[in-house]
Enzyme design. Sequence first.
Site, mmCIF file in Angstrom:
data_model
loop_
_atom_site.group_PDB
_atom_site.id
_atom_site.type_symbol
_atom_site.label_atom_id
_atom_site.label_comp_id
_atom_site.label_asym_id
_atom_site.label_seq_id
_atom_site.Cartn_x
_atom_site.Cartn_y
_atom_site.Cartn_z
ATOM 1 N N LYS A 94 0.825 -1.211 0.000
ATOM 2 C CA LYS A 94 0.000 0.000 0.000
ATOM 3 C C LYS A 94 0.859 1.260 0.000
ATOM 4 O O LYS A 94 2.018 1.262 0.420
ATOM 5 C CB LYS A 94 -0.929 0.001 1.226
ATOM 6 N N ARG B 150 -3.774 -10.633 3.555
ATOM 7 C CA ARG B 150 -3.958 -10.597 2.101
ATOM 8 C C ARG B 150 -2.716 -9.950 1.499
ATOM 9 O O ARG B 150 -2.438 -8.770 1.753
ATOM 10 C CB ARG B 150 -5.221 -9.803 1.765
#
Length: 511
Positions: free
Chosen positions: A452, A487
């Site tokens: 991210k 994830r």
Amino acid sequence: MNIFKHLAPPAKCRFSGLKNCFRARASSLHSSPDNTSVEVHNQEQEVVIAMGSNVGDRLHNFDEALGLMRKSGIDIRGHSCLYETEPAYVTNQPLFLNSAVRAVTKLGPHELLGVLKKIEKDMGRTDGIRYGPRPIDLDILFYGKFRVQSELLTIPHERIWERPFVVAPLMDLLGSAVDDDVVSCWHSLSKHSGGIFESWEKLGGEALIGRNMMKRVLPLGKCLCDWSSKTHIMGILNITPDSFSDGGNFQSIEAAVSQVRLMILEGADIIDIGAQSTRPMAPRLSAEEELDRLIPVLEAVLKIPEVEGKFLSVDTFYSEVASEAVSKGIHIINDVSGGQLDSNMHGVVGSLRVPYVLMHMRGDPSTMQNTENTQYSNVCKEVASELYSRVREAELKGIPAWRIIIDPGIGFSKKTQHNLDILMGLPFIRKEIGMRSLAMSHAPMLIGPSRKRFLGDICDRADAVQRDPATIASVTAGVLAGANLVRVHNVRDNLDAVQLCDALLRRRFNI
């Protein structure tokens, strides 16, 4: 009233003097002198019904019983976790599934008993060995603020306080903060001054969970997954041209299948397939366009032998995509919107009877990072509150708590500092949710920090692929703080990290 403020009150004095107060609020229903039952009519009463099954498809039995209860004037409002337990009293029989529901009904207590007995009979239960095998067992634990005593019915159930497989689901239906008069009365009916909380602790409390005697489980495919046994790896397969990390890499069926094989070889437990980008400012595809991308890849993936014993998830916020994907073989729905972008999603997932990842996000991918959606005074507290509200919506639409996985939404409507606070604050998020629902405080938690932007901002890595070391660090922090599923794009290296975390946690808890 915020009387019961903690899951396990450390001292009886905290409840001193309250038990008699609570008892004064409870009323009694007895058989009348001519043995005619006294009933309560036309006023909704809140009830708790315990469920057990150890014959046939136990989970299907639960789903069928829930449906029959709803059709019989029992409005189900909340569900406990799902427990697999060893049989009690008569031990030479199969393992049980146990759960409980919280509901409201206008049925009187004996009418309710009659309805539940009819459901048991219609589902194949016959008179047999007491405490022996049965396809379904439905017991009334509580009925409003009333005690009930008759030849046919005793409420609270007479043996409730000696049965961990009953008290654990009952605990789940409560919050650690008691601000409801009905729940206060239920606590007062416990044998202990500390209420149901103390009764649970006297039986062994959370130390019982995860042992051979009792496991919390998540129905996943044909399995009952004990998610506390290890951290599960969800490998990411983006079949989009515009995902922030690997957009365009796996658009062809051959490339997608090859990547699935690699992630499974490297240790993925779940493959999460996304056919629509949810990066900030991503344009939105229609459900039809998403399906056109998804289905050919999904059908090809399902044909490879490597997926045997693994689970497949679809990353979508469309109910139409969810329904079609499950019909093709998908096991899990992963919804970044938590049901906010498709009003049909919760109802559809409830009917599909598959696990549902409910993530926190404000707005949609095109608006989630705007100023309004990234304003928090206390991000962990507000995420917990908003997650709980969406879980309640999902439960009321028919998704039981035992099929819900929560995700605090790292990188979605969050600034860098918020993502850091969440990674460090997972226990606080659980605790906050537990104030209102102990069941959801125990739910499996998924985190998805992989590659991210906030990691790139902190580590000065503009290229998303170069953020794998930072991903490993964030995954490590999250797992040690209580995440159960992660994830990730890079399965191999993150698997090493979570295996070490699991070893540390086993050492911490002496497992």
